[in-house]
Motif scaffolding. Structure first.
Motif, short mmCIF file in Angstrom:
data_model
loop_
_atom_site.label_atom_id
_atom_site.label_comp_id
_atom_site.label_asym_id
_atom_site.label_seq_id
_atom_site.Cartn_x
_atom_site.Cartn_y
_atom_site.Cartn_z
N MET A 257 -18.60 3.55 45.05
CA MET A 257 -18.12 2.08 44.58
C MET A 257 -17.53 2.49 43.16
SD MET A 257 -19.91 -1.31 43.76
CE MET A 257 -20.79 -1.22 42.48
N THR A 258 -16.32 2.01 43.31
CA THR A 258 -15.84 1.87 41.86
C THR A 258 -15.63 0.97 41.24
OG1 THR A 258 -13.93 3.45 42.89
CG2 THR A 258 -13.20 2.50 41.04
N ILE A 259 -15.99 0.79 39.84
CA ILE A 259 -16.15 -0.65 39.18
C ILE A 259 -14.75 -0.52 38.20
CG2 ILE A 259 -17.36 -1.85 37.27
CD1 ILE A 259 -20.04 -0.14 38.20
N THR A 260 -14.23 -1.74 38.19
CA THR A 260 -13.04 -2.06 37.41
C THR A 260 -13.27 -3.08 36.32
OG1 THR A 260 -11.59 -0.89 39.01
CG2 THR A 260 -10.63 -2.26 37.23
N ILE A 261 -12.85 -2.78 35.02
CA ILE A 261 -13.13 -3.90 34.10
C ILE A 261 -11.78 -3.95 33.42
CG2 ILE A 261 -14.27 -2.26 32.46
CD1 ILE A 261 -15.67 -4.70 31.08
N TYR A 262 -11.48 -5.29 33.39
CA TYR A 262 -10.24 -5.70 32.77
C TYR A 262 -10.76 -6.30 31.14
CZ TYR A 262 -7.51 -5.64 36.74
OH TYR A 262 -6.87 -5.24 38.17
N HIS A 263 -10.42 -5.31 30.45
CA HIS A 263 -11.37 -5.09 29.25
C HIS A 263 -10.20 -5.62 27.79
CE1 HIS A 263 -14.09 -3.49 26.12
NE2 HIS A 263 -13.31 -2.57 25.54
N ASN A 264 -10.94 -6.24 26.86
CA ASN A 264 -10.27 -6.68 25.83
C ASN A 264 -11.43 -5.93 24.68
OD1 ASN A 264 -9.38 -7.56 23.25
ND2 ASN A 264 -9.21 -9.75 24.08
N PRO A 265 -11.05 -4.79 23.96
CA PRO A 265 -11.59 -4.12 22.91
C PRO A 265 -11.85 -5.16 21.90
CG PRO A 265 -9.50 -3.09 23.26
CD PRO A 265 -9.55 -4.24 24.19
N ASN A 266 -11.15 -6.23 21.54
CA ASN A 266 -11.38 -7.17 20.58
C ASN A 266 -12.67 -8.16 20.79
OD1 ASN A 266 -9.63 -5.72 18.61
ND2 ASN A 266 -8.00 -6.89 19.88
N CYS A 267 -12.77 -8.25 22.11
CA CYS A 267 -13.64 -9.36 22.68
C CYS A 267 -15.37 -8.60 22.74
CB CYS A 267 -13.32 -9.55 23.90
SG CYS A 267 -14.60 -11.13 24.77
N GLY A 268 -16.23 -9.31 21.72
CA GLY A 268 -17.49 -9.00 21.86
C GLY A 268 -18.23 -9.01 23.37
N THR A 269 -17.95 -10.16 24.04
CA THR A 269 -18.27 -10.15 25.51
C THR A 269 -17.82 -8.90 26.53
OG1 THR A 269 -18.57 -12.41 25.18
CG2 THR A 269 -18.69 -11.55 27.46
N SER A 270 -16.50 -8.49 26.01
CA SER A 270 -16.07 -7.57 27.01
C SER A 270 -16.71 -6.23 26.61
CB SER A 270 -14.66 -7.37 26.75
OG SER A 270 -14.02 -6.75 27.56
N ARG A 271 -16.94 -5.90 25.46
CA ARG A 271 -17.42 -4.90 24.69
C ARG A 271 -18.76 -4.68 25.27
NH1 ARG A 271 -14.90 -6.25 19.88
NH2 ARG A 271 -17.01 -6.96 19.03
N ASN A 272 -19.34 -5.55 25.03
CA ASN A 272 -20.94 -5.73 25.74
C ASN A 272 -21.03 -5.34 27.21
OD1 ASN A 272 -22.11 -6.20 23.27
ND2 ASN A 272 -22.12 -8.36 23.34
N THR A 273 -20.04 -6.17 28.06
CA THR A 273 -20.35 -5.83 29.23
C THR A 273 -19.83 -4.48 29.75
OG1 THR A 273 -19.47 -8.00 29.56
CG2 THR A 273 -19.22 -6.48 31.63
N LEU A 274 -18.95 -3.77 29.04
CA LEU A 274 -18.67 -2.46 29.27
C LEU A 274 -19.87 -1.49 28.89
CD1 LEU A 274 -16.62 -0.12 29.91
CD2 LEU A 274 -15.48 -0.36 27.65
N ALA A 275 -20.24 -1.60 27.71
CA ALA A 275 -21.62 -1.10 27.46
C ALA A 275 -22.73 -1.21 28.53
CB ALA A 275 -22.07 -1.65 26.05
N ILE A 276 -22.93 -2.38 29.03
CA ILE A 276 -24.02 -2.51 30.08
C ILE A 276 -23.44 -1.64 31.47
CG2 ILE A 276 -25.02 -4.08 31.74
CD1 ILE A 276 -24.79 -6.03 29.36
N ILE A 277 -22.25 -1.61 31.60
CA ILE A 277 -22.11 -0.74 32.81
C ILE A 277 -22.09 0.69 32.59
CG2 ILE A 277 -19.84 -0.24 34.03
CD1 ILE A 277 -18.65 -3.11 33.71
N ARG A 278 -21.88 1.13 31.53
CA ARG A 278 -21.87 2.58 30.96
C ARG A 278 -23.49 2.65 30.84
NH1 ARG A 278 -16.76 2.96 27.08
NH2 ARG A 278 -15.24 3.63 28.55
#
Length: 57
Positions: free
Chosen positions: A1-22
């Motif tokens: 399965m490929t996970i895709t995140i539409y990310h805004n590096p200036n957004c704390g929620t987006s950074r946290n979500t990316l960290a959880i995925i990783r």
């Protein structure tokens, strides 16, 4: 399965979500949507895949 995140590096929620995925051991495809916005067609496809109406977002 490929996970895709539409990310805004200036957004704390987006950074946290990316960290959880990783932390789960996955390396997602990261699309910085402010630099590379999705086309209208892609947005329509994503909304259809979610089974939601845009107003429900």
């Amino acid at each position: 399965m490929t996970i895709t995140i539409y990310h805004n590096p200036n957004c704390g929620t987006s950074r946290n979500t990316l960290a959880i995925i990783r932390q789960s051991g996955e390396e997602p495809e990261v699309i910085e949507y402010l630099k590379n916005p999705p086309s209208r067609e892609r947005l329509v496809d994503l909304i259809a895949a979610m089974g939601m109406m845009p107003r429900q977002l």
